[in-house]
Design a protein around this motif. Structure first.
Motif, PDB file in Angstrom:
ATOM      1  N   ASP A 155       0.808  -1.208   0.000  1.00  0.00           N
ATOM      2  CA  ASP A 155       0.000   0.000   0.000  1.00  0.00           C
ATOM      3  C   ASP A 155       0.855   1.278   0.000  1.00  0.00           C
ATOM      4  N   PRO A 156       1.651   1.512  -1.041  1.00  0.00           N
ATOM      5  CA  PRO A 156       2.383   2.782  -1.134  1.00  0.00           C
ATOM      6  C   PRO A 156       1.424   3.931  -1.415  1.00  0.00           C
ATOM      7  N   LEU A 157       1.799   5.136  -0.981  1.00  0.00           N
ATOM      8  CA  LEU A 157       0.935   6.301  -1.135  1.00  0.00           C
ATOM      9  C   LEU A 157       1.738   7.481  -1.665  1.00  0.00           C
ATOM     10  N   LEU A 158       1.031   8.360  -2.367  1.00  0.00           N
ATOM     11  CA  LEU A 158       1.617   9.580  -2.913  1.00  0.00           C
ATOM     12  C   LEU A 158       0.712  10.751  -2.557  1.00  0.00           C
ATOM     13  N   GLY A 159       1.278  11.752  -1.888  1.00  0.00           N
ATOM     14  CA  GLY A 159       0.532  12.958  -1.548  1.00  0.00           C
ATOM     15  C   GLY A 159       0.929  14.110  -2.444  1.00  0.00           C
TER      16      GLY A 159
ATOM     17  N   GLY B 295      -5.514  24.593  -3.528  1.00  0.00           N
ATOM     18  CA  GLY B 295      -5.675  24.376  -2.097  1.00  0.00           C
ATOM     19  C   GLY B 295      -6.075  22.970  -1.736  1.00  0.00           C
ATOM     20  N   LYS B 296      -6.151  22.069  -2.710  1.00  0.00           N
ATOM     21  CA  LYS B 296      -6.543  20.686  -2.451  1.00  0.00           C
ATOM     22  C   LYS B 296      -5.326  19.798  -2.249  1.00  0.00           C
ATOM     23  N   ILE B 297      -5.497  18.819  -1.372  1.00  0.00           N
ATOM     24  CA  ILE B 297      -4.489  17.794  -1.140  1.00  0.00           C
ATOM     25  C   ILE B 297      -5.059  16.469  -1.617  1.00  0.00           C
ATOM     26  N   GLU B 298      -4.344  15.802  -2.508  1.00  0.00           N
ATOM     27  CA  GLU B 298      -4.792  14.513  -3.035  1.00  0.00           C
ATOM     28  C   GLU B 298      -3.837  13.419  -2.591  1.00  0.00           C
ATOM     29  N   VAL B 299      -4.413  12.301  -2.165  1.00  0.00           N
ATOM     30  CA  VAL B 299      -3.639  11.108  -1.822  1.00  0.00           C
ATOM     31  C   VAL B 299      -3.912  10.074  -2.907  1.00  0.00           C
ATOM     32  N   LEU B 300      -2.877   9.681  -3.632  1.00  0.00           N
ATOM     33  CA  LEU B 300      -3.016   8.792  -4.777  1.00  0.00           C
ATOM     34  C   LEU B 300      -2.200   7.521  -4.581  1.00  0.00           C
ATOM     35  N   SER B 301      -2.442   6.578  -5.459  1.00  0.00           N
ATOM     36  CA  SER B 301      -1.630   5.374  -5.542  1.00  0.00           C
ATOM     37  C   SER B 301      -0.507   5.625  -6.539  1.00  0.00           C
ATOM     38  N   PRO B 302       0.770   5.529  -6.133  1.00  0.00           N
ATOM     39  CA  PRO B 302       1.869   5.759  -7.074  1.00  0.00           C
ATOM     40  C   PRO B 302       2.041   4.647  -8.097  1.00  0.00           C
TER      41      PRO B 302
END
Length: 377
Positions: free
Chosen positions: A65-69, A75-82
């Motif tokens: 479960d790696p994550l990319l911020g 002004g938005k913060i997105e958390v994605l799958s790298p």
């Protein structure tokens, strides 16, 4: 004729990196180690939109479960799958007194690797900081489906400076302390568990001419993974400084690098080698213990270096410049030192003097020949 196919060697897998641009695109760049070719873009995530410009990014690189911020201009913060670029969560960070204002945009983002107090496996914690010094510790609950990517969030806010402009935010390896600094803001360290300042630097003394250098830090990094007390900072006055908060408030080691502002600083796993990039595209490595230049990296560096990243296992670093594809450098290759540069300059000067002396000799000969001709006449 038998049919043949080309099979690539499996001994040297390609290296991949994530890059971000002002149009909000996330690009997956691939470089092959054996072939000395420019890195190629193999994937693009998102649509071009200037309002979604990427201001800061943070990667949690792990097998499960790696994550990319990603922090965007809107002004938005997105958390994605790298791995595939799917959005896991999306939240909004409103700047204090300036909601959505570009004057108080996000300049630093850190996605925590470990689970903090009150978090679960379906959640993540992140730290953001704006240019006006507003720091936010945000708890984000990630959605289970791609259709519902809103995400629930809980924020804790505090101010890290009263004036000036923050330019960077760094978190140590244990994710217990954060480092802030910028234009008109001395580098300072905060305890994230209590949101309290534990240390602040002191401006260097005036030089022999009585000139005081204004405070303007551009980048910084912690030197060791197991020690948050030592860090390296770069300034706009092309100076590199080593701080030890257990020793004193002023720099322990300080030296200059070229003539343009320091733009990026990265550390090595050995705990004493650092990599420096400046505004004119110069990239070099130093031994921070003595300030000695180990060597300069050769390559097509034509613009300001914005970021330097060291591979966690291989002796490879990647540098990114403005409007230039990322470059890959081998840290084990022979580098050009200042002594070699001075030798080449001296050889050029010597060759010029030697060629000048030849011209003078030819002139003397010509004068003598003229004098002999007159005597004969």
């Amino acid at each position: 004729m038998p049919r043949t196919t080309t099979v690539e060697s499996s001994g040297c897998p390609p290296l991949r990196a994530l890059t971000f641009d002002i149009l909000g695109l996330i690009k997956v760049v691939e470089a092959k180690g054996e072939q000395k070719e420019a890195p190629k873009v193999v994937e693009k995530w998102g649509e071009p939109d200037a309002s979604r410009c990427v201001l800061a990014a943070s990667l949690v690189d792990r097998e499960f479960d790696p994550l990319l911020g990603v922090a965007r201009k809107s002004g938005k913060i997105e958390v994605l799958s790298p791995v595939n670029g799917d959005v896991r969560a999306s939240i909004s960070i409103e700047s204090q007194n300036h909601p959505g204002s570009t004057d108080n945009s996000i300049v630093g983002l850190h996605l925590f690797k470990g689970e903090r107090l009150g978090s679960s496996s379906r959640s993540c914690n992140l730290l953001t900081c704006t240019s006006k010094g507003q720091a936010n510790m945000t708890y984000v609950k990630m959605s289970e489906s791609l259709e519902d990517s809103g995400g629930e969030s809980t924020q804790t806010t505090w101010n890290v400076c009263g004036s000036g402009s923050i330019l960077f935010c760094k978190v140590d390896a244990d994710e217990s302390y954060a480092l802030f600094g910028g234009k008109g803001v001395e580098v300072n360290i905060w305890d994230l568990s209590q949101c309290a300042k534990v240390w602040s630097a002191k401006s260097p003394a005036k030089n022999s001419l009585g000139i005081f250098t204004p405070t303007w830090f551009t980048s910084a990094t912690f030197l060791c993974k197991d020690d948050h007390r030592k860090f390296v900072a770069g300034t706009n006055s092309h100076q590199v400084r080593l701080y030890d908060i257990s020793a004193q408030r002023r720099p322990v080691v300080s030296f200059d690098f070229r003539e343009t502002p320091i733009k990026a600083v990265a550390e090595d796993e050995d705990g004493h080698t650092i990599y420096i990039g400046n505004g004119s595209g110069d990239l070099a490595s130093f031994d921070i213990r003595t300030g000695k230049l180990l060597g300069s990296f050769l390559g097509k560096c034509s613009g300001s270096i914005r970021s330097i990243v060291k591979h966690p296992e291989l002796p490879v670093i990647a540098s990114c410049e403005a409007q230039v594809p990322p470059q890959q450098h081998d840290t084990d290759e022979t580098l050009q030192t200042e002594e070699e540069e001075e030798k080449t300059v001296k050889r050029k000067k010597a060759s010029k003097e030697h060629s000048g002396s030849k011209k003078l000799k030819t002139k003397k000969k010509s004068k003598r020949s003229k004098g002999d001709s007159n005597d004969i006449a």
